[in-house]
Design an enzyme around this catalytic site. Structure first.
Site, PDB file in Angstrom:
ATOM      1  N   LYS A 265       0.858  -1.192   0.000  1.00 53.19           N
ATOM      2  CA  LYS A 265       0.000   0.000   0.000  1.00 53.19           C
ATOM      3  C   LYS A 265       0.888   1.234   0.000  1.00 53.19           C
ATOM      4  O   LYS A 265       1.692   1.426   0.908  1.00 53.19           O
ATOM      5  CB  LYS A 265      -0.908   0.000   1.235  1.00 53.19           C
ATOM      6  CG  LYS A 265      -1.686   1.313   1.447  1.00 53.19           C
ATOM      7  CD  LYS A 265      -2.608   1.262   2.664  1.00 53.19           C
ATOM      8  CE  LYS A 265      -3.264   2.621   2.930  1.00 53.19           C
ATOM      9  NZ  LYS A 265      -4.148   2.620   4.128  1.00 53.19           N
ATOM     10  N   ASP A 270      -2.926  10.254   3.425  1.00 54.99           N
ATOM     11  CA  ASP A 270      -4.305   9.826   3.621  1.00 54.99           C
ATOM     12  C   ASP A 270      -5.067  10.853   4.472  1.00 54.99           C
ATOM     13  O   ASP A 270      -4.965  10.853   5.690  1.00 54.99           O
ATOM     14  CB  ASP A 270      -4.316   8.448   4.310  1.00 54.99           C
ATOM     15  CG  ASP A 270      -5.725   7.887   4.461  1.00 54.99           C
ATOM     16  OD1 ASP A 270      -6.668   8.450   3.854  1.00 54.99           O
ATOM     17  OD2 ASP A 270      -5.876   6.866   5.172  1.00 54.99           O
ATOM     18  N   LYS A 277     -10.659  12.518   7.948  1.00 56.52           N
ATOM     19  CA  LYS A 277     -10.103  12.206   9.266  1.00 56.52           C
ATOM     20  C   LYS A 277     -10.198  13.441  10.156  1.00 56.52           C
ATOM     21  O   LYS A 277     -10.069  14.560   9.670  1.00 56.52           O
ATOM     22  CB  LYS A 277      -8.618  11.810   9.130  1.00 56.52           C
ATOM     23  CG  LYS A 277      -8.397  10.434   8.542  1.00 56.52           C
ATOM     24  CD  LYS A 277      -6.930  10.058   8.575  1.00 56.52           C
ATOM     25  CE  LYS A 277      -6.688   8.708   7.913  1.00 56.52           C
ATOM     26  NZ  LYS A 277      -7.339   7.582   8.606  1.00 56.52           N
ATOM     27  N   ASP A 288       1.457   6.493   5.408  1.00 59.53           N
ATOM     28  CA  ASP A 288       0.517   5.497   4.886  1.00 59.53           C
ATOM     29  C   ASP A 288       1.061   4.747   3.666  1.00 59.53           C
ATOM     30  O   ASP A 288       0.332   4.000   3.026  1.00 59.53           O
ATOM     31  CB  ASP A 288      -0.824   6.188   4.562  1.00 59.53           C
ATOM     32  CG  ASP A 288      -2.016   5.275   4.802  1.00 59.53           C
ATOM     33  OD1 ASP A 288      -1.835   4.234   5.467  1.00 59.53           O
ATOM     34  OD2 ASP A 288      -3.113   5.597   4.318  1.00 59.53           O
ATOM     35  N   ASP A 347     -12.266   6.669   3.611  1.00 58.78           N
ATOM     36  CA  ASP A 347     -11.051   6.498   4.408  1.00 58.78           C
ATOM     37  C   ASP A 347     -10.590   5.038   4.409  1.00 58.78           C
ATOM     38  O   ASP A 347      -9.496   4.727   4.860  1.00 58.78           O
ATOM     39  CB  ASP A 347     -11.306   6.994   5.841  1.00 58.78           C
ATOM     40  CG  ASP A 347     -10.009   7.260   6.592  1.00 58.78           C
ATOM     41  OD1 ASP A 347      -8.942   7.246   5.954  1.00 58.78           O
ATOM     42  OD2 ASP A 347     -10.078   7.491   7.810  1.00 58.78           O
ATOM     43  N   GLU A 349      -9.460   3.449   2.017  1.00 58.71           N
ATOM     44  CA  GLU A 349      -8.930   3.552   0.646  1.00 58.71           C
ATOM     45  C   GLU A 349      -7.834   2.530   0.375  1.00 58.71           C
ATOM     46  O   GLU A 349      -7.619   2.131  -0.762  1.00 58.71           O
ATOM     47  CB  GLU A 349      -8.407   4.969   0.395  1.00 58.71           C
ATOM     48  CG  GLU A 349      -6.960   5.249   0.859  1.00 58.71           C
ATOM     49  CD  GLU A 349      -6.767   5.114   2.373  1.00 58.71           C
ATOM     50  OE1 GLU A 349      -7.764   5.195   3.101  1.00 58.71           O
ATOM     51  OE2 GLU A 349      -5.615   4.914   2.813  1.00 58.71           O
ATOM     52  N   ARG A 351      -7.561  -0.675   1.126  1.00 59.85           N
ATOM     53  CA  ARG A 351      -8.064  -1.952   0.594  1.00 59.85           C
ATOM     54  C   ARG A 351      -8.477  -1.805  -0.869  1.00 59.85           C
ATOM     55  O   ARG A 351      -8.421  -2.759  -1.633  1.00 59.85           O
ATOM     56  CB  ARG A 351      -9.211  -2.464   1.472  1.00 59.85           C
ATOM     57  CG  ARG A 351     -10.424  -1.588   1.521  1.00 59.85           C
ATOM     58  CD  ARG A 351     -11.311  -1.867   2.722  1.00 59.85           C
ATOM     59  NE  ARG A 351     -10.725  -1.339   3.961  1.00 59.85           N
ATOM     60  CZ  ARG A 351     -11.280  -1.468   5.165  1.00 59.85           C
ATOM     61  NH1 ARG A 351     -12.412  -2.119   5.308  1.00 59.85           N
ATOM     62  NH2 ARG A 351     -10.699  -0.953   6.208  1.00 59.85           N
TER      63      ARG A 351
HETATM   64  N1  BES Z   1      -4.330   4.660   6.802  1.00 58.93           N
HETATM   65  C1  BES Z   1      -5.436   4.329   7.636  1.00 58.93           C
HETATM   66  C2  BES Z   1      -5.071   3.357   8.759  1.00 58.93           C
HETATM   67  C3  BES Z   1      -4.102   3.851   9.787  1.00 58.93           C
HETATM   68  C4  BES Z   1      -4.545   4.302  11.010  1.00 58.93           C
HETATM   69  C5  BES Z   1      -2.741   3.777   9.571  1.00 58.93           C
HETATM   70  C6  BES Z   1      -3.640   4.714  11.977  1.00 58.93           C
HETATM   71  C7  BES Z   1      -1.837   4.189  10.522  1.00 58.93           C
HETATM   72  C8  BES Z   1      -2.280   4.659  11.727  1.00 58.93           C
HETATM   73  C9  BES Z   1      -6.545   3.688   6.808  1.00 58.93           C
HETATM   74  O1  BES Z   1      -6.623   4.095   5.491  1.00 58.93           O
HETATM   75  C10 BES Z   1      -7.838   4.048   7.466  1.00 58.93           C
HETATM   76  O2  BES Z   1      -8.138   5.203   7.523  1.00 58.93           O
HETATM   77  N2  BES Z   1      -8.542   3.039   7.975  1.00 58.93           N
HETATM   78  C11 BES Z   1      -9.776   3.246   8.608  1.00 58.93           C
HETATM   79  C12 BES Z   1     -10.713   2.186   8.118  1.00 58.93           C
HETATM   80  C13 BES Z   1     -12.153   2.437   8.481  1.00 58.93           C
HETATM   81  C14 BES Z   1     -12.651   3.654   7.740  1.00 58.93           C
HETATM   82  C15 BES Z   1     -12.981   1.251   8.113  1.00 58.93           C
HETATM   83  C16 BES Z   1      -9.574   3.106  10.115  1.00 58.93           C
HETATM   84  O3  BES Z   1      -8.715   2.337  10.539  1.00 58.93           O
HETATM   85  O4  BES Z   1     -10.232   3.809  10.861  1.00 58.93           O
HETATM   86 ZN    ZN Z   2      -4.842   4.752   4.640  1.00 58.39          ZN
HETATM   87 ZN    ZN Z   3      -7.800   5.821   5.191  1.00 60.38          ZN
END
Ligand code: BES
Ligand code: ZN
Ligand code: ZN
Length: 504
Positions: A265, A270, A277, A288, A347, A349, A351
């Site tokens: 990834k 992000d 966020k 990210d 968010d 994104e 996957r």
């Molecule tokens: N890049 C984030 C995950 C992340 C969180 C990485 C903290 C490093 C530190 C990912 O793209 C994301 O935002 N995931 C969401 C998924 C949710 C929307 C289902 C999450 O983890 O909240």
């Molecule tokens: Zn992300």
């Molecule tokens: Zn995200």
């Protein structure tokens, strides 16, 4: 990269610092008496009085007390020498590396004997010490204009050994290559997102490919549109930066067969997109692309060590931004695989870009897949910051990966992925799958979503959201990017190659 040399006696090499391990019973170390005699006859008394500490990892510094081939000695506590194992030794030398960097040391000798036992010989010490010193001495300089501290790099580590010098040198070099790749991955993650765009990451990969004679393909927006990579294109829709799919091929055999795919990834920033966020949660999202960095680091090691195993690396890189053109919740998109996706959360994104990357890897011949991603906050809730969360669809494949992780000391922990999880990923009124089934146990949904595009291909998912970045200094390095999974991915490929060669 730090140079590795060997010598058969301490006085053969002029260095600034000599590293001498002090175990619980130093008198049992071969050559210790001779060292005492040359250093100072009172050395055993200083150890007894604890002026020189024997406690594991404790460092006591002393100047050379007469004209010697070294200016100073760092005595390093070893603890129980007989019970010393690999990971603690790696961490001990990382501590030494931190100290050497702090003290701006350029040249160091490591006398291997005090760190050896029945399981660990001088070659092992050279490998582990090189990895440890290489990783421990890493810092990211950043862009401070007021800094008057000029970075003084360590240039040479010399191992003092009575064993085969050629082999000890080689082992040390392997360790340095490994540490260097980790440090390169760390820097990629630490570089700010205005400087590390998908285009810049592609340029970095191109240089890597040139250095190691790897085949490289870089797909831009036009090529993605032509192929129908609707998932990565959707994520990129709100951006002014062009997305890049970076494809590196390392071909080790005549036929392009038995290929393992490493998929990373590479979200260079992000924001969350329209599922924005919160401001505090956004800071740090330059990291990210930690999965991409891990894959690039592993490819550097593979490029050096040249195992007999075909590897394809696929990195899906974009940032995730908002604009009038950005994708949004409720959108339905068509992925490269043909599967349609209902977007419930922009968010989620990672996957999405991984779905297309995994499909691309399969179409390019990958018969085994590992994806690496800073995918979910959920994995941090579940496992904290020192354990990488994993999923798999193949026990036997996973078992071998676990062995590689045990060898490198990078902790991984498998979570379950069940039929009921898959059902929830497939639940949508308008598309084949949805990208956000809920917040309960959502690390599983993140990886499980990628699994929908993997099919029956043996696959491992690595969620490094918790392990890719450290909020404070840790055993193997400073705060910031850790370069996690670089070593385990490369070690795994090397182990697969060795296994295949044994079967021949
Ligand atoms: N890049 C984030 C995950 C992340 C969180 C990485 C903290 C490093 C530190 C990912 O793209 C994301 O935002 N995931 C969401 C998924 C949710 C929307 C289902 C999450 O983890 O909240
Ligand atoms: Zn992300
Ligand atoms: Zn995200």
């Amino acid at each position: 990269m730090i140079n590795v040399e060997t010598a058969s006696a301490i006085d053969q090499k002029e260095v600034e610092v000599l590293i001498v391990g002090i175990p619980d019973h130093p008198e049992n170390v071969e050559g210790f008496d001779a060292f005492v005699e040359s250093f100072h006859p009172s050395l055993p008394d200083w150890i007894k009085s604890h002026d020189i500490q024997q406690k594991f990892k404790a460092i006591t510094k002393m100047p050379a007390l007469s004209e010697k081939s070294y200016d100073r000695v760092y005595f390093v506590g070893v603890g129980n020498q007989k019970q010393l194992t690999e990971q603690p030794l790696r961490e001990l030398f990382a501590e030494v590396g931190k100290q050497l960097h702090k003290d701006r040391v350029r040249t160091v000798s490591v006398w291997t004997a005090p760190f050896c036992n029945d399981e660990i010989d001088s070659e092992d010490v050279a490998f582990l010490a090189s990895e440890g010193i290489g990783m421990g001495s890493y810092t990211y300089e950043g862009f401070k204009t007021s800094s008057n501290e000029v970075d003084v790099p360590l240039t040479t580590v010399t191992f003092i050994t009575t064993e085969d010098e050629e082999r000890v040198t080689a082992a040390g070099e392997v360790g340095m290559i490994s540490a260097h790749a980790v440090n390169e991955a760390r820097t990629l993650v630490n570089v700010p997102p205005n400087l590390l765009t998908p285009t810049k990451m592609a340029e970095y990969a191109r240089e890597l490919a040139e250095s190691y004679d790897l085949e490289i393909d870089i797909l831009g927006k036009a090529e993605m549109e032509e192929l129908g990579m609707g998932a990565i294109l959707a994520v990129n829709q709100g951006s002014v930066e062009e997305p890049k799919l970076i494809v590196l091929k390392y071909q080790a055999t005549e036929q392009w067969e038995d290929v393992i795919g490493l998929v990373g990834k590479g979200i260079t920033y992000d924001t969350g997109g329209y599922s924005l966020k919160p401001k505090d949660g956004m800071v740090g999202m330059k990291g990210d692309m930690g999965g991409a960095a891990a894959v690039l680091g592993a490819m550097a090691i593979i490029g050096e060590s040249r195992p007999k195993k075909n590897v394809i690396a696929v990195i899906a890189s974009s940032d995730n931004m908002i604009s009038g053109e950005a994708f949004k919740p409720d959108d339905v998109i068509t992925s490269l695989s043909g599967k349609t996706i209902e977007v419930l959360n922009t968010d989620a994104e990672g996957r999405l870009v991984l779905a297309d990357a995994v499909t691309y890897a399969k179409q390019a011949g990958a018969e085994y897949l590992i994806d690496v991603a800073t995918l979910t906050g959920g994995v941090i809730v579940a496992l904290g910051h020192d354990k990488t969360g994993t999923l798999t669809n193949n026990k036997a494949f996973y078992k071998k990966f676990q062995e590689a992780a045990d060898e490198t000391g990078e902790f991984i922990w498998q979570l379950p992925l069940t039929e009921s999880d898959r059902k929830r990923i497939r639940k949508s009124d308008v598309a084949d799958v949805n990208n956000s089934p809920g917040r309960d146990g959502h690390m599983i949904f993140g990886g499980g979503f990628v699994g929908e595009f993997v099919g029956d291909t043996p696959w491992i998912h690595l969620d490094i959201a918790g392990t890719s970045d450290a909020a404070s200094p840790h055993a193997l390095g400073p705060k910031g990017a850790t370069g996690v999974m670089v070593r385990t991915l490369a070690t795994f490929v090397e182990r697969l190659a060795a296994e295949a060669e044994q079967q021949e």
